[in-house]
Design an enzyme around this catalytic site. Structure first.
Site, mmCIF file in Angstrom:
data_model
loop_
_atom_site.group_PDB
_atom_site.id
_atom_site.type_symbol
_atom_site.label_atom_id
_atom_site.label_comp_id
_atom_site.label_asym_id
_atom_site.label_seq_id
_atom_site.Cartn_x
_atom_site.Cartn_y
_atom_site.Cartn_z
ATOM 1 N N CYS A 23 -29.193 -42.061 24.595
ATOM 2 C CA CYS A 23 -28.625 -40.867 23.947
ATOM 3 C C CYS A 23 -29.287 -40.603 22.592
ATOM 4 O O CYS A 23 -29.586 -39.467 22.244
ATOM 5 C CB CYS A 23 -27.129 -41.045 23.690
ATOM 6 S SG CYS A 23 -26.200 -41.683 25.086
ATOM 7 N N ASP A 24 -29.496 -41.639 21.808
ATOM 8 C CA ASP A 24 -29.811 -41.439 20.395
ATOM 9 C C ASP A 24 -31.186 -41.936 19.942
ATOM 10 O O ASP A 24 -31.579 -41.684 18.803
ATOM 11 C CB ASP A 24 -28.740 -42.139 19.533
ATOM 12 C CG ASP A 24 -27.359 -41.535 19.760
ATOM 13 O OD1 ASP A 24 -27.302 -40.335 20.092
ATOM 14 O OD2 ASP A 24 -26.359 -42.256 19.616
ATOM 15 N N CYS B 278 -25.921 -46.293 22.271
ATOM 16 C CA CYS B 278 -26.619 -45.749 23.432
ATOM 17 C C CYS B 278 -28.033 -45.310 23.058
ATOM 18 O O CYS B 278 -28.220 -44.251 22.453
ATOM 19 C CB CYS B 278 -25.816 -44.566 23.985
ATOM 20 S SG CYS B 278 -26.615 -43.705 25.330
HETATM 21 C C1 LIG Z 1 -21.312 -42.799 20.320
HETATM 22 C C2 LIG Z 1 -21.682 -42.326 21.684
HETATM 23 C C3 LIG Z 1 -22.644 -41.338 21.831
HETATM 24 C C4 LIG Z 1 -22.990 -40.875 23.086
HETATM 25 N N1 LIG Z 1 -23.932 -39.901 23.190
HETATM 26 C C5 LIG Z 1 -24.254 -39.415 24.404
HETATM 27 C C6 LIG Z 1 -25.211 -38.390 24.540
HETATM 28 O O1 LIG Z 1 -25.810 -37.934 23.556
HETATM 29 N N2 LIG Z 1 -25.483 -37.932 25.793
HETATM 30 C C7 LIG Z 1 -24.868 -38.441 26.907
HETATM 31 O O2 LIG Z 1 -25.134 -37.964 28.008
HETATM 32 N N3 LIG Z 1 -23.961 -39.423 26.810
HETATM 33 C C8 LIG Z 1 -23.636 -39.929 25.597
HETATM 34 N N4 LIG Z 1 -22.739 -40.953 25.485
HETATM 35 C C9 LIG Z 1 -22.144 -41.490 26.723
HETATM 36 C C10 LIG Z 1 -21.025 -40.541 27.203
HETATM 37 O O3 LIG Z 1 -20.164 -40.277 26.132
HETATM 38 C C11 LIG Z 1 -20.251 -41.161 28.352
HETATM 39 O O4 LIG Z 1 -21.142 -41.530 29.384
HETATM 40 C C12 LIG Z 1 -19.218 -40.169 28.907
HETATM 41 O O5 LIG Z 1 -18.354 -39.713 27.900
HETATM 42 C C13 LIG Z 1 -18.399 -40.798 30.016
HETATM 43 O O6 LIG Z 1 -17.480 -39.851 30.447
HETATM 44 P P1 LIG Z 1 -16.141 -40.274 31.182
HETATM 45 O O7 LIG Z 1 -15.447 -39.015 31.518
HETATM 46 O O8 LIG Z 1 -16.426 -41.214 32.275
HETATM 47 O O9 LIG Z 1 -15.316 -41.127 30.118
HETATM 48 P P2 LIG Z 1 -14.932 -40.904 28.593
HETATM 49 O O10 LIG Z 1 -15.714 -39.836 27.950
HETATM 50 O O11 LIG Z 1 -14.950 -42.262 28.009
HETATM 51 O O12 LIG Z 1 -13.436 -40.403 28.677
HETATM 52 C C14 LIG Z 1 -12.402 -41.261 29.043
HETATM 53 C C15 LIG Z 1 -11.101 -40.503 28.962
HETATM 54 O O13 LIG Z 1 -10.047 -41.306 29.484
HETATM 55 C C16 LIG Z 1 -8.919 -41.124 28.675
HETATM 56 N N5 LIG Z 1 -8.035 -42.266 28.863
HETATM 57 C C17 LIG Z 1 -8.326 -43.579 28.827
HETATM 58 N N6 LIG Z 1 -7.209 -44.305 29.048
HETATM 59 C C18 LIG Z 1 -6.214 -43.417 29.261
HETATM 60 C C19 LIG Z 1 -4.825 -43.518 29.538
HETATM 61 N N7 LIG Z 1 -4.211 -44.701 29.676
HETATM 62 N N8 LIG Z 1 -4.096 -42.385 29.680
HETATM 63 C C20 LIG Z 1 -4.680 -41.177 29.567
HETATM 64 N N9 LIG Z 1 -5.989 -41.006 29.305
HETATM 65 C C21 LIG Z 1 -6.736 -42.115 29.146
HETATM 66 C C22 LIG Z 1 -9.463 -40.958 27.270
HETATM 67 O O14 LIG Z 1 -8.526 -40.293 26.458
HETATM 68 C C23 LIG Z 1 -10.680 -40.089 27.564
HETATM 69 O O15 LIG Z 1 -10.281 -38.751 27.578
HETATM 70 C C24 LIG Z 1 -22.375 -41.431 24.242
HETATM 71 C C25 LIG Z 1 -21.409 -42.436 24.104
HETATM 72 C C26 LIG Z 1 -21.064 -42.885 22.845
HETATM 73 C C27 LIG Z 1 -20.013 -43.958 22.700
#
Ligand SMILES: Cc1cc2nc3c(=O)[nH]c(=O)nc-3n(C[C@H](O)[C@H](O)[C@H](O)COP(=O)(O)OP(=O)(O)OC[C@H]3O[C@@H](n4cnc5c(N)ncnc54)[C@H](O)[C@@H]3O)c2cc1C
Length: 321
Positions: free
Chosen positions: A144-145, A141
């Protein structure tokens, strides 16, 4: 393995414990809906558990470590009474008025509404050192980084629109950006490709794949293999941005809910309403554009409010029949 049906019909079950899931939990808990969060087992806390400093989430002027931010969100949700189960959902029956969710431990839960916040997965290169150096030079990302790589040499892996977008964005910080692509021409749209090809800070290594990432505590270089002539080379970079695609986690719902052409769950306008009544979706699983913690959190907030309105309407209809 136990197999137990919980007879209680809950108002809301939230699948996922990333920023969208926990925000939905905070809002629905404060609305007295006693949410049950199925957090995932090994992936609880979501994508931010895989990173180090998060410097762009408002409210933390000094930044915060990704896992600490998620721990705070969990505690905040629990403080208002959200119940959290660290298990995976293995099946969902979303069609009827009452939704049924099956968990990996064999139990089933029922609810009037479900919020799906399962996020999306960045595709990985599949190299041994990729996970180890994630947050230490390996990133998925640029938004982000990118800021952490001022005046450094960076590689972007990929040849599509998102790779070009990442590369162009990184030119704001980097000394030089090298795009490594498996083919001899870009897959990106003409306009994005032209912009990247013309940029003075961007170089291209064609027909090549990354076969190794070097560095003890942080990235120092990557190993390349030329797919046409087999030549091996080393590229000195301190950052590597993997931009080879992203897969919304929709496996459990793809046969029940409408999806967009990008593979995300389709929602109505700016709401979280999916193609089935009582089923809502939030976060990266509905978002192919922004994919940030703050946008995911905002989306979880919207889903919680949509759930409240839906339940209020259902209850009103029941009361007047
Ligand atoms: C390495 C990295 C660094 C990042 N750094 C930043 C940053 O600095 N700033 C920023 O704003 N964004 C950052 N991001 C992006 C950010 O992490 C995502 O946009 C954000 O986490 C999305 O949130 P979400 O709740 O949609 O999904 P996610 O955070 O992906 O969470 C998904 C959830 O679904 C759950 N899940 C999936 N399948 C199942 C299942 N079958 N049963 C039960 N639970 C399930 C998982 O356990 C998890 O808890 C980064 C991403 C990455 C990969």
């Amino acid at each position: 393995m136990t197999s137990a049906q919980n007879d209680e019909i809950r108002d809301v079950i939230i699948v996922g414990s990333g920023p969208s899931g926990y925000t939905a939990a905070i809002y629905t808990a404060r609305a007295n809906l006693k949410p049950l969060v199925i957090a995932g087992s090994v992936t609880a806390g979501g994508e931010l558990m895989n990173t180090t400093d998060v410097e762009n989430f408002p409210g933390f002027p000094e930044g915060i470590m990704g896992p600490d931010l998620m721990d705070n969100m969990q505690k905040q949700a629990e403080r208002f009474g959200a119940e959290i189960l660290f298990d995976d959902v293995t099946a969902m029956d979303l069609a009827g008025e009452i939704k049924t969710l099956s968990l990996a431990d064999g139990t089933t839960y029922q609810a009037r509404t479900v919020i799906i916040s399962t996020g999306s997965a960045y595709r990985e290169l599949g190299l041994d050192d990729e996970k180890r150096l994630s947050g230490h030079g390996v990133s998925w990302c640029a938004t982000c980084d990118g800021f952490f790589f001022r005046e450094q040499n960076i590689a972007v892996i990929g040849g599509g629109d998102s790779a070009m977008e990442e590369a162009l964005f990184l030119t704001k910080f980097a000394a030089k950006v090298t795009v490594v692509h498996r083919r001899s021409e870009l897959r990106a749209s003409k306009i994005m490709a032209e912009r990247a090809l013309a940029h003075e800070k961007i170089d291209f290594v064609w027909d090549s794949e990354v076969v190794g990432i070097n560095g003890e505590d942080k990235v120092q270089s990557i190993e390349l293999n030329n797919l046409v002539n087999g030549a091996k080379s080393t590229l000195d970079v301190t950052g590597i941005f993997v931009a080879i695609g992203n897969d919304p986690r929709v496996d459990l719902v793809k046969d029940q809910l409408e999806l967009t052409s990008e593979g995300t769950i389709a929602v109505e306008g700016r709401t979280s309403k999916t193609s089935l009544p009582g089923v809502f979706a939030a976060g990266d699983v509905i978002d192919s554009t922004y994919r940030q913690a703050i946008t995911a959190a905002a989306s979880g907030c919207a889903a919680a409010q949509d759930v409240e309105h839906y339940l209020a309407n259902v209850n009103e209809t029941v009361a007047t029949v």
